[in-house]
Design an enzyme around this catalytic site. Structure first.
Site, PDB file in Angstrom:
ATOM      1  N   CYS A 273      39.842  36.640  39.475  1.00 56.52           N
ATOM      2  CA  CYS A 273      40.626  35.529  38.206  1.00 56.52           C
ATOM      3  C   CYS A 273      39.694  36.642  37.223  1.00 56.52           C
ATOM      4  CB  CYS A 273      40.375  34.609  38.047  1.00 56.52           C
ATOM      5  SG  CYS A 273      39.238  33.826  37.262  1.00 56.52           S
ATOM      6  N   TRP A 335      39.789  29.327  31.383  1.00 55.08           N
ATOM      7  CA  TRP A 335      40.286  29.180  32.719  1.00 55.08           C
ATOM      8  C   TRP A 335      39.098  28.922  33.755  1.00 55.08           C
ATOM      9  CZ3 TRP A 335      38.818  31.035  37.687  1.00 55.08           C
ATOM     10  CH2 TRP A 335      39.646  29.911  38.670  1.00 55.08           C
ATOM     11  N   HIS A 544      49.606  35.057  42.911  1.00 58.67           N
ATOM     12  CA  HIS A 544      48.694  35.919  42.914  1.00 58.67           C
ATOM     13  C   HIS A 544      49.082  36.398  43.993  1.00 58.67           C
ATOM     14  CE1 HIS A 544      45.573  33.100  42.750  1.00 58.67           C
ATOM     15  NE2 HIS A 544      45.340  32.989  41.478  1.00 58.67           N
ATOM     16  N   HIS A 631      47.555  38.486  38.715  1.00 60.22           N
ATOM     17  CA  HIS A 631      47.963  37.745  38.009  1.00 60.22           C
ATOM     18  C   HIS A 631      49.265  38.425  37.337  1.00 60.22           C
ATOM     19  CE1 HIS A 631      44.244  35.680  39.281  1.00 60.22           C
ATOM     20  NE2 HIS A 631      44.608  34.825  39.249  1.00 60.22           N
TER      21      HIS A 631
END
Length: 693
Positions: A273, A335, A544, A631
């Site tokens: 991420c 996040w 993903h 992403h």
């Protein structure tokens, strides 16, 4: 038709129980009953092996042959229905070793499963492998699948483009643990499929499946060899439950159709991420994520990852863009590393010469926030500053096109600056949508889909063209005809001929599920502004998933999932899509031009290149910046059409745009194009610029 395809191509086994999710010891998940904000009970559990096997084609009367076998471990054990027996090749026989299954009759097949031996001994676990289909046991053609399986006892599944076959051959090129020249299989099963492929001349075709030893959540092209670097997290199939000191990576080499694996530990960084972009030297720069302050840099020339220093603010799910002067800009990302409510995650700038991050307090994140209801319910920013659509532009500026409906300009001189750029006309917040700069000279950006909130939201089919000019001016926004299918979590790639390929995604955005997949890709033509439906994919590519343009002008589309051992929706594989421009009208492969001689492999903005080609007549050229993605965000890719000056039929001169905000510094693909749009294979060209002060 979409509903039919969904029913035919999804996994035949449905599971109702929730998967077992390891509890995290970092700050990624606040609620132990959720996975990245998704209630665990909604994530399909991985079915038992017996359920998967029960859906296979009955093997009555089938026979099997193999290259070699040890006494007591004959290859017939792979079809005996007993997982406690297994075939084991002769340890004195060198790899590769193969096993061939004869189904006795021809049928359309679309995937296989392999049960490794389960006696506690891993000798013979298949690593590098190939899968072939044949009608006559003589003509095998090219493999339908290649790749590397992880070295464990889990059931291995390979899904490939459906094809007619009586015989299926599995070839092991390496033993997964490098323990010797063994190959072993306890049980092999084959599964029926329906061939739904239209003509490749109009819809392209899905070909090779690439099995990977991980779920490819992130991907980037490395320029030195044209290989594809992919990675997941600290684990090959999970991103929670560890402190974040390593990243599982793999490298796919399209030229040899092989996959290698590596666990990166020296940077002390879990790169899941992360913010991601390619710098001016073609290095892959991954920033933040699970290890929310880390910076890791991959250099193609050394084939090594190095530590690039720490962010000033911890971040995860941020976007990152390379600037006209070669520096890197990042913003947002609550996040991980805590919320930006009390400590806004405003902009930072990275100097690749000094490996140092500097604050840009004049680049506030607040103007680019989406209005995600999850943030309201939590009482702090969590989703609203994720996955910005960022484009490096002229004079060191960055244009933020989304996903918020509000657009902004960010300046990176001094302490930074921000100015509003209006809203996308007729659109709403479009989280997990796509934005593609398909014509950099004209400043044109195509935006596609997305959803008003990160999860639990219907996606849209909205499409807009944003035309940007000088920094701090209001762009022109035009709403165009919508896509055929609403999408979130999809991937969109600009092609050498200027068209944009859109693949995967979901109608209803929910992470870690294969539900409501959009299995029919689309191809957008800038000349007509029309979307055309392409050949359907056979594996859902949702949350993903990744997609990138390869040097041979085909598309790599893979991944989805990363939800742990018990999850049914992990997809450790990819498929290769061949666009229509590589086919003749009758479906045969088109002749392609070739770039034989290039005057230089490095050129400054405003400079010229001379090119010698062979093959079919060339009428144009294009350059596309090599790129990285995670992403559904790809801030690197952009296309520039180059109009050649001919000296004769096979010798050309092209000029690179003079503004480094248009022709960003870094490595680019160079393609030659026929009048019909058929491209050559790419040559890598480095474009350089000077620092803007």
């Amino acid at each position: 038709m979409q509903d039919l395809i969904s029913l035919l191509l999804l996994c035949p086994v449905l599971a109702l129980a929730a998967p077992q999710i390891i509890r995290p010891d970092n700050n990624v998940l606040a609620d132990p009953e959720t996975l990245d904000g998704i209630d665990i009970s909604r994530i399909p559990a991985k079915p038992a092996v017996a359920e998967v096997v029960a859906a296979a084609i009955p093997r009555d009367g089938w026979t099997v042959t193999c290259d070699s076998a040890q006494p007591g471990n004959d290859c017939s054990n792979a079809l005996d229905g007993n997982a406690d027996t297994f075939w084991l090749s002769d340890s004195d026989a060198a790899l590769p070793q193969s096993i061939v299954v004869d189904m006795q009759t021809s049928r359309i097949v679309g995937n296989i499963t392999i049960q490794p031996r389960n006696d506690g001994n891993s000798n013979g676990n298949i690593g590098q492998h190939q899968v072939f289909l044949s009608e006559d046991n003589q003509n095998w053609g090219s493999p339908v699948a290649v790749g590397t399986y992880p070295d464990d006892a889990r059931l291995k599944t390979t899904i490939f483009t459906p094809g007619n076959a009586r015989y299926v051959k599995i070839t092991s090129l390496s033993e997964a643990g490098n323990r010797g020249s063994f190959m072993s299989i306890a049980e092999v099963n084959i599964y029926d499929a329906t061939d739904l492929s239209p003509s490749p001349a109009t819809a392209g075709s899905w070909g090779l499946t690439v099995d990977l030893p991980l779920v490819p959540v992130s991907a980037a092209i490395e320029w030195a060899s044209g290989r594809l670097v992919v990675w997941s997290s600290f684990s090959w199939n999970n991103f929670v439950g560890a402190s974040g000191h390593q990243t599982v990576t793999a490298i796919y080499d399209p030229s040899t159709q092989t996959v290698g694996s590596r666990i990166v530990t020296n940077t002390d960084h879990d790169m899941f991420c992360e913010g991601l972009s390619m710098d001016a030297d073609g290095r892959i720069v991954a920033v933040g994520g699970n290890s929310d302050r880390g910076t890791s840099i991959y250099d193609s020339t050394t084939d090594a990852w190095t530590d690039g220093g720490d962010l000033l603010k911890p971040r995860g799910y941020q976007a990152q863009a390379t600037l006209s002067d070669g520096r890197l800009f990042t913003i947002g990302a609550s996040w991980s590393g805590g919320s930006s409510t009390d400590n806004p995650k405003d902009g930072e700038i990275y100097d690749t010469a000094t490996n140092a991050w500097s604050a840009l307090p004049g680049c506030p994140v607040t103007p680019m926030l989406t209005s995600d209801p999850e943030d309201v319910s939590l009482g702090h920013i969590y989703r609203g500053d994720n996955h910005g659509w960022l484009f490096g532009w002229k004079q060191g500026y960055v244009f933020q096109a989304g996903p918020a409906v509000a657009m902004n300009w960010y300046g990176t001189s001094g302490t930074g600056s921000q100015s509003a750029a209006g809203n996308r006309a007729g659109d709403a917040d479009s989280m997990n949508g796509n934005a593609v700069m398909y014509d950099a000279v004209a400043g044109k950006i195509l935006t596609l889909g997305g959803a008003p909130r990160y999860v639990d939201s219907f996606s849209t089919s909205n499409a807009h063209i944003i035309t940007i000019g000088d920094p701090n001016t209001t762009p022109e926004v035009t709403r165009i005809n919508s896509m055929a299918y609403p999408r979130a979590f999809h991937n969109s790639l600009v092609l050498p001929d200027g068209k944009v390929f859109i693949t995967g995604g979901q109608y209803y955005a929910v992470g870690f599920t294969d539900q409501t997949p959009q299995l029919i890709p689309e191809l957008w033509d800038p000349a007509t502004q029309a979307f055309t439906q392409m050949a359907p994919i056979s594996i859902p590519r949702n949350y993903h998933s990744t997609g990138l343009l390869l040097p041979d002008a085909t598309i790599f589309n893979g991944g989805g999932g990363l939800c742990g051992d018990g999850c049914a929706t992990n997809h450790p594989d990819a498929q290769i899509w061949t666009p229509p421009y590589l086919y003749n009208g009758d479906g045969s492969r088109a002749d392609r031009p070739a770039i034989d001689i290039l005057s230089a492999t490095e050129v400054a903005v405003g400079g010229t290149l001379t090119i010698t080609t062979s093959g079919p007549a060339v009428t144009g050229f294009s350059i596309i910046r090599i790129s990285s993605t995670t992403h559904s965000v790809n801030t690197d890719q952009r296309r520039i059409a180059l109009t050649p000056d001919n000296t004769d039929d096979n010798n050309f001169t092209v000029t690179i745009p003079e503004d480094p905000g248009v022709a960003l510094p870094g490595y680019w693909y160079l393609f030659a194009l026929t009048e019909g749009g058929t491209p050559s294979g790419a040559k890598f060209v480095k474009i350089t610029s000077v620092r803007i002060t």
